[in-house]
Design a protein around this motif. Structure first.
Motif, PDB file in Angstrom:
ATOM      1  N   UNK A 111       0.836  -1.206   0.000  1.00  0.00           N
ATOM      2  CA  UNK A 111       0.000   0.000   0.000  1.00  0.00           C
ATOM      3  C   UNK A 111       0.865   1.248   0.000  1.00  0.00           C
ATOM      4  N   UNK A 112       1.945   1.232   0.788  1.00  0.00           N
ATOM      5  CA  UNK A 112       2.807   2.414   0.830  1.00  0.00           C
ATOM      6  C   UNK A 112       3.568   2.596  -0.482  1.00  0.00           C
ATOM      7  N   UNK A 113       3.802   1.509  -1.208  1.00  0.00           N
ATOM      8  CA  UNK A 113       4.514   1.595  -2.483  1.00  0.00           C
ATOM      9  C   UNK A 113       3.579   1.979  -3.628  1.00  0.00           C
ATOM     10  N   UNK A 114       2.439   1.321  -3.721  1.00  0.00           N
ATOM     11  CA  UNK A 114       1.543   1.500  -4.861  1.00  0.00           C
ATOM     12  C   UNK A 114       0.468   2.563  -4.656  1.00  0.00           C
ATOM     13  N   UNK A 115       0.307   3.031  -3.431  1.00  0.00           N
ATOM     14  CA  UNK A 115      -0.645   4.089  -3.051  1.00  0.00           C
ATOM     15  C   UNK A 115      -2.078   3.747  -3.456  1.00  0.00           C
ATOM     16  N   UNK A 116      -2.779   4.667  -4.082  1.00  0.00           N
ATOM     17  CA  UNK A 116      -4.210   4.551  -4.347  1.00  0.00           C
ATOM     18  C   UNK A 116      -4.609   3.419  -5.271  1.00  0.00           C
ATOM     19  N   UNK A 117      -3.739   3.051  -6.209  1.00  0.00           N
ATOM     20  CA  UNK A 117      -4.109   2.004  -7.172  1.00  0.00           C
ATOM     21  C   UNK A 117      -4.244   0.638  -6.508  1.00  0.00           C
ATOM     22  N   UNK A 118      -3.695   0.492  -5.330  1.00  0.00           N
ATOM     23  CA  UNK A 118      -3.708  -0.794  -4.629  1.00  0.00           C
ATOM     24  C   UNK A 118      -4.813  -0.855  -3.575  1.00  0.00           C
ATOM     25  N   UNK A 119      -5.550   0.231  -3.370  1.00  0.00           N
ATOM     26  CA  UNK A 119      -6.482   0.294  -2.249  1.00  0.00           C
ATOM     27  C   UNK A 119      -7.548  -0.796  -2.284  1.00  0.00           C
ATOM     28  N   UNK A 120      -8.138  -1.086  -3.431  1.00  0.00           N
ATOM     29  CA  UNK A 120      -9.183  -2.115  -3.512  1.00  0.00           C
ATOM     30  C   UNK A 120      -8.618  -3.486  -3.145  1.00  0.00           C
ATOM     31  N   UNK A 121      -7.427  -3.794  -3.646  1.00  0.00           N
ATOM     32  CA  UNK A 121      -6.781  -5.064  -3.309  1.00  0.00           C
ATOM     33  C   UNK A 121      -6.449  -5.087  -1.814  1.00  0.00           C
TER      34      UNK A 121
END
Length: 182
Positions: A111-121
């Motif tokens: 989450x800290x690396x990918x930020x918003x694009x990872x939120x659903x996962x």
């Protein structure tokens, strides 16, 4: 929830180590200092930053997850080395906590690396890992907890010489720690 899981880890350590007062004193001191370190380091890192409360909670959660995994793995290694018996339901609770915390550590890093694009996962994995851990905990409490078996140390045929030697070493460690931590 973070505080409840930290309290659960403390209770697990107490259940495993409470018969050994000196070792439990050292463990209690270690757990308290670890908690203080996590709080102070999260406050220091979040101080002066924009959204400091969010940063504080995120850092505290990540540190707590690492502390949970490290403490429980150490407790398992300690119990295995000294042949301390851990009940089945405690082992399942430990397994659920380690699984959940390990998933949260990986999830937090992504989450800290990918930020918003990872939120659903991130949200999905958090929910699934909690459900899996809850099922493991449900299995742990499904059957009544049996009464603890008491080993009589006077009966060498039942307990075996190696168990006596290991317990003797554990008692020596306990006595030494009791003296040091007075």
């Amino acid at each position: 929830m973070m505080g409840v899981r930290a309290a659960a880890v403390g209770e697990i350590c107490f259940r495993i180590l409470s018969p050994y007062h000196g070792i439990w004193r050292l463990c209690r001191l270690f757990l308290a200092s670890k908690a203080l370190f996590l709080l102070v380091s999260a406050m220091y890192s979040a101080a002066g930053k924009q959204h400091s409360l969010t940063v504080f909670i995120t850092l505290l959660q990540r540190g707590l997850e690492l502390a949970i995994v490290g403490t429980l793995v150490f407790a398992l290694v300690f119990a295995k080395y000294y042949e301390v018996k851990i009940e089945r339901f405690i082992m399942l609770i430990i397994g659920g906590l380690i699984f959940y915390s390990a998933v949260q550590i990986g999830n937090s890093e992504l989450m800290s690396t990918l930020k918003g694009s990872y939120y659903q996962v991130y949200a999905g994995l958090t929910l699934v890992s909690f459900n899996v851990a809850s099922l493991v905990w449900l299995v742990a409490v499904w059957k009544p907890v049996p009464a603890a078996d008491v080993v009589q140390f006077g009966d060498l045929d039942a307990s075996g010489l190696s168990v006596l030697e290991v317990n003797s070493r554990l008692r020596e460690l306990n006595a030494g720690l009791s003296e040091i931590l007075r």
